[in-house]
Design a protein around this motif. Sequence first.
Motif, PDB file in Angstrom:
ATOM      1  N   ILE A   1       0.838  -1.205   0.000  1.00  0.00           N
ATOM      2  CA  ILE A   1       0.000   0.000   0.000  1.00  0.00           C
ATOM      3  C   ILE A   1       0.875   1.257   0.000  1.00  0.00           C
ATOM      4  CG2 ILE A   1      -1.635   1.346   1.372  1.00  0.00           C
ATOM      5  CD1 ILE A   1      -2.859  -1.308   2.283  1.00  0.00           C
ATOM      6  N   SER A   2       1.885   1.267   0.855  1.00  0.00           N
ATOM      7  CA  SER A   2       2.796   2.410   0.905  1.00  0.00           C
ATOM      8  C   SER A   2       3.525   2.585  -0.417  1.00  0.00           C
ATOM      9  CB  SER A   2       3.802   2.232   2.046  1.00  0.00           C
ATOM     10  OG  SER A   2       4.763   3.268   2.045  1.00  0.00           O
ATOM     11  N   LEU A   3       3.981   1.484  -0.999  1.00  0.00           N
ATOM     12  CA  LEU A   3       4.694   1.548  -2.269  1.00  0.00           C
ATOM     13  C   LEU A   3       3.787   2.076  -3.379  1.00  0.00           C
ATOM     14  CD1 LEU A   3       7.341   0.887  -3.746  1.00  0.00           C
ATOM     15  CD2 LEU A   3       6.437  -1.408  -4.153  1.00  0.00           C
ATOM     16  N   ALA A   4       2.526   1.630  -3.395  1.00  0.00           N
ATOM     17  CA  ALA A   4       1.591   2.099  -4.417  1.00  0.00           C
ATOM     18  C   ALA A   4       1.346   3.600  -4.280  1.00  0.00           C
ATOM     19  CB  ALA A   4       0.274   1.328  -4.300  1.00  0.00           C
ATOM     20  N   CYS A   5       1.203   4.094  -3.056  1.00  0.00           N
ATOM     21  CA  CYS A   5       0.988   5.533  -2.845  1.00  0.00           C
ATOM     22  C   CYS A   5       2.218   6.343  -3.246  1.00  0.00           C
ATOM     23  CB  CYS A   5       0.629   5.796  -1.389  1.00  0.00           C
ATOM     24  SG  CYS A   5      -0.998   5.181  -0.901  1.00  0.00           S
TER      25      CYS A   5
ATOM     26  N   THR B   1      -2.292   2.519 -15.956  1.00  0.00           N
ATOM     27  CA  THR B   1      -1.176   1.580 -15.911  1.00  0.00           C
ATOM     28  C   THR B   1      -0.759   1.295 -14.480  1.00  0.00           C
ATOM     29  OG1 THR B   1      -0.385   2.445 -18.039  1.00  0.00           O
ATOM     30  CG2 THR B   1       1.164   1.129 -16.737  1.00  0.00           C
ATOM     31  N   LEU B   2      -0.746   2.338 -13.651  1.00  0.00           N
ATOM     32  CA  LEU B   2      -0.389   2.159 -12.241  1.00  0.00           C
ATOM     33  C   LEU B   2      -1.359   1.215 -11.552  1.00  0.00           C
ATOM     34  CD1 LEU B   2       1.234   2.839  -9.707  1.00  0.00           C
ATOM     35  CD2 LEU B   2      -0.191   4.874  -9.430  1.00  0.00           C
ATOM     36  N   PHE B   3      -2.645   1.363 -11.841  1.00  0.00           N
ATOM     37  CA  PHE B   3      -3.652   0.483 -11.236  1.00  0.00           C
ATOM     38  C   PHE B   3      -3.416  -0.971 -11.646  1.00  0.00           C
ATOM     39  CE2 PHE B   3      -7.728  -1.763 -11.554  1.00  0.00           C
ATOM     40  CZ  PHE B   3      -8.165  -1.673 -10.241  1.00  0.00           C
ATOM     41  N   VAL B   4      -3.148  -1.188 -12.929  1.00  0.00           N
ATOM     42  CA  VAL B   4      -2.908  -2.553 -13.415  1.00  0.00           C
ATOM     43  C   VAL B   4      -1.639  -3.128 -12.780  1.00  0.00           C
ATOM     44  CG1 VAL B   4      -2.371  -3.936 -15.457  1.00  0.00           C
ATOM     45  CG2 VAL B   4      -4.131  -2.168 -15.582  1.00  0.00           C
ATOM     46  N   VAL B   5      -0.591  -2.307 -12.723  1.00  0.00           N
ATOM     47  CA  VAL B   5       0.677  -2.765 -12.134  1.00  0.00           C
ATOM     48  C   VAL B   5       0.500  -3.107 -10.662  1.00  0.00           C
ATOM     49  CG1 VAL B   5       2.991  -2.001 -11.468  1.00  0.00           C
ATOM     50  CG2 VAL B   5       2.175  -1.596 -13.786  1.00  0.00           C
ATOM     51  N   ALA B   6      -0.196  -2.239  -9.919  1.00  0.00           N
ATOM     52  CA  ALA B   6      -0.400  -2.478  -8.488  1.00  0.00           C
ATOM     53  C   ALA B   6      -1.203  -3.762  -8.258  1.00  0.00           C
ATOM     54  CB  ALA B   6      -1.111  -1.284  -7.855  1.00  0.00           C
ATOM     55  N   ALA B   7      -2.266  -3.943  -9.031  1.00  0.00           N
ATOM     56  CA  ALA B   7      -3.091  -5.145  -8.865  1.00  0.00           C
ATOM     57  C   ALA B   7      -2.315  -6.404  -9.241  1.00  0.00           C
ATOM     58  CB  ALA B   7      -4.351  -5.028  -9.724  1.00  0.00           C
ATOM     59  N   THR B   8      -1.565  -6.329 -10.345  1.00  0.00           N
ATOM     60  CA  THR B   8      -0.800  -7.500 -10.788  1.00  0.00           C
ATOM     61  C   THR B   8       0.302  -7.855  -9.805  1.00  0.00           C
ATOM     62  OG1 THR B   8      -1.226  -6.895 -13.101  1.00  0.00           O
ATOM     63  CG2 THR B   8       0.558  -8.457 -12.681  1.00  0.00           C
TER      64      THR B   8
ATOM     65  N   PRO C   1       6.568  -5.985 -13.228  1.00  0.00           N
ATOM     66  CA  PRO C   1       5.650  -4.894 -13.612  1.00  0.00           C
ATOM     67  C   PRO C   1       6.026  -3.551 -12.992  1.00  0.00           C
ATOM     68  CG  PRO C   1       4.409  -6.862 -13.046  1.00  0.00           C
ATOM     69  CD  PRO C   1       5.829  -7.121 -12.644  1.00  0.00           C
ATOM     70  N   LEU C   2       6.460  -3.561 -11.732  1.00  0.00           N
ATOM     71  CA  LEU C   2       6.858  -2.311 -11.077  1.00  0.00           C
ATOM     72  C   LEU C   2       8.070  -1.706 -11.768  1.00  0.00           C
ATOM     73  CD1 LEU C   2       6.670  -0.250  -8.782  1.00  0.00           C
ATOM     74  CD2 LEU C   2       8.055  -1.802  -7.378  1.00  0.00           C
ATOM     75  N   LEU C   3       9.044  -2.529 -12.112  1.00  0.00           N
ATOM     76  CA  LEU C   3      10.236  -2.034 -12.803  1.00  0.00           C
ATOM     77  C   LEU C   3       9.875  -1.433 -14.152  1.00  0.00           C
ATOM     78  CD1 LEU C   3      13.308  -1.702 -13.049  1.00  0.00           C
ATOM     79  CD2 LEU C   3      13.401  -4.047 -13.925  1.00  0.00           C
ATOM     80  N   VAL C   4       9.001  -2.092 -14.889  1.00  0.00           N
ATOM     81  CA  VAL C   4       8.577  -1.582 -16.203  1.00  0.00           C
ATOM     82  C   VAL C   4       7.863  -0.239 -16.053  1.00  0.00           C
ATOM     83  CG1 VAL C   4       7.091  -2.024 -18.195  1.00  0.00           C
ATOM     84  CG2 VAL C   4       8.462  -3.879 -17.225  1.00  0.00           C
ATOM     85  N   PHE C   5       6.999  -0.131 -15.041  1.00  0.00           N
ATOM     86  CA  PHE C   5       6.283   1.126 -14.802  1.00  0.00           C
ATOM     87  C   PHE C   5       7.250   2.244 -14.452  1.00  0.00           C
ATOM     88  CE2 PHE C   5       4.091   4.023 -11.834  1.00  0.00           C
ATOM     89  CZ  PHE C   5       3.075   4.469 -12.665  1.00  0.00           C
ATOM     90  N   GLN C   6       8.223   1.957 -13.594  1.00  0.00           N
ATOM     91  CA  GLN C   6       9.201   2.970 -13.218  1.00  0.00           C
ATOM     92  C   GLN C   6      10.048   3.401 -14.413  1.00  0.00           C
ATOM     93  OE1 GLN C   6      11.060   0.738 -10.061  1.00  0.00           O
ATOM     94  NE2 GLN C   6       9.911   1.814  -8.463  1.00  0.00           N
ATOM     95  N   LEU C   7      10.398   2.464 -15.273  1.00  0.00           N
ATOM     96  CA  LEU C   7      11.138   2.815 -16.481  1.00  0.00           C
ATOM     97  C   LEU C   7      10.312   3.727 -17.379  1.00  0.00           C
ATOM     98  CD1 LEU C   7      12.839  -0.593 -17.381  1.00  0.00           C
ATOM     99  CD2 LEU C   7      13.989   1.515 -16.690  1.00  0.00           C
TER     100      LEU C   7
END
Length: 297
Positions: free
Chosen positions: A100-104, A130-137, A177-183
């Motif tokens: 939760i903290s990471l998503a925020c 995209t953030l929602f999909v990444v967080a859920a996945t 997924p988190l790494l891809v989103f951050q990139l």
Amino acid sequence: MEPSEADDHVQVAVAWSLHYLACIRMVQVTFWTYDYICLLDEEWTYLLQSCWTRVKALYIIARYGPIFSLILTLYLSFAPNEDLNKCRTLIEVYSCFGMISLACSEWIFALRTCALWNNNRIVLVTILATLFVVAATSTGLRFTAISSSYVMTSAIPGITGCYTGSGDIWYFVSLVPLLVFQLGLVSLSLIHAVQNCRTDKGNLYVIMVKHNIFYYACGVFLSATNILVPMLFSDASHRSFEDLEVSILAILATRMHLHFWHSDQRMRSSGLPIMLPSTYMLVGLESEAAEASILRL
């Protein structure tokens, strides 16, 4: 039946892993506490004087979510945990707080990127979706990894604590997924920085600093480290780096927000006109008009 030499080696390895985790978690608590004390005055000024907005709620969750996670990790490290089911449950709870903290934190960075692009509606919707999909996945994969992992404790007297060891690929996959989103965020911010450099003929390094590119790069580095560490070291090692990423990204995101909010307040108190929203490059300046124009989809 006498324990074999191989069993002795396993128990020693588990004991060292638990000792290592306890030390790393104490470092994390110390680091977070030091950062909180350094920003105590600025933080409480913001909390008491700013208006209640959705971005402020994100700030509070990102900032204080790691506290509950760190408390649970310390309990897991120093309290006797003979009940493996209880240990697994506590690990699931502290992982939930961490996610939760990471998503925020990532949400704050995502909104920051949208502000760089002048709150372009397409960019905003794309990034947040995209953030929602990444967080859920990532959350689904993470809890799948925890449920399919085994819990490790030490049989050596005086060695407390427990941790999960993963024998599958789910931990690795949950971080991709988190790494891809951050990139993606880094790429969008870098593109905007290069465009500004060409338009204003400024120094690219200075523009990158103003765009907080290095905050984004820190997140990419930590995520990449969390993917590589399980391949190189023991199971206990990668758990500590995951916790470290949550704490550091929370610190970076909330420090960035505090900086822009106080800059906005100093600008307003000086009487200077605020001509461009991109001056602060961050959404959620504490007024209803600013929030409505930036956050409304």
